[in-house]
Scaffold this motif. Structure first.
Motif, mmCIF file in Angstrom:
data_model
loop_
_atom_site.group_PDB
_atom_site.id
_atom_site.type_symbol
_atom_site.label_atom_id
_atom_site.label_comp_id
_atom_site.label_asym_id
_atom_site.label_seq_id
_atom_site.Cartn_x
_atom_site.Cartn_y
_atom_site.Cartn_z
ATOM 1 N N LYS A 190 6.539 4.915 6.009
ATOM 2 C CA LYS A 190 7.863 4.582 6.277
ATOM 3 C C LYS A 190 9.154 5.455 5.881
ATOM 4 C CE LYS A 190 10.617 0.150 5.896
ATOM 5 N NZ LYS A 190 10.653 -1.182 5.615
ATOM 6 N N GLN A 191 8.917 6.153 4.810
ATOM 7 C CA GLN A 191 9.843 6.945 4.395
ATOM 8 C C GLN A 191 10.002 8.085 5.245
ATOM 9 O OE1 GLN A 191 8.709 7.932 0.589
ATOM 10 N NE2 GLN A 191 9.463 5.892 -0.455
ATOM 11 N N PRO B 200 0.711 -1.283 -0.016
ATOM 12 C CA PRO B 200 -0.115 -0.086 0.068
ATOM 13 C C PRO B 200 0.902 1.234 0.038
ATOM 14 C CG PRO B 200 -0.860 -1.455 1.559
ATOM 15 C CD PRO B 200 0.650 -2.042 1.224
ATOM 16 N N LYS B 201 0.758 2.325 -0.784
ATOM 17 C CA LYS B 201 1.200 3.600 -0.857
ATOM 18 C C LYS B 201 1.242 4.087 0.318
ATOM 19 C CE LYS B 201 0.913 3.978 -5.967
ATOM 20 N NZ LYS B 201 0.362 4.500 -7.060
ATOM 21 N N GLU B 202 0.069 4.252 1.022
ATOM 22 C CA GLU B 202 0.043 5.012 2.280
ATOM 23 C C GLU B 202 1.027 4.485 3.269
ATOM 24 O OE1 GLU B 202 -2.838 2.974 1.347
ATOM 25 O OE2 GLU B 202 -3.551 4.588 0.031
#
Length: 56
Positions: A52-53, A45-47
């Motif tokens: 995390k970044q 998932p992109k969210e």
């Protein structure tokens, strides 16, 4: 004054010594394989990737 990190805690050491390894338990192996297959099919998932970044 002594640094509190110098003290050795026996409570955490004894728990680690007696913990059972569930790494090869069939339930967890099957669950990990299903999760891996899902992520390979649908992607991460992109969210969660964005969050995390920022934590790193």
């Amino acid at each position: 004054m002594k640094n509190p990190t110098d003290k050795k805690s026996n409570a955490t050491d004894s728990k680690a010594d007696h913990a059972r390894d569930y790494g090869n338990d069939p339930y967890f192996v099957k669950k990990a394989n299903k999760s891996k297959a899902f992520l390979e099919k649908h992607g991460f998932p992109k969210e969660l990737v964005d969050k995390k970044q920022f934590q790193a």
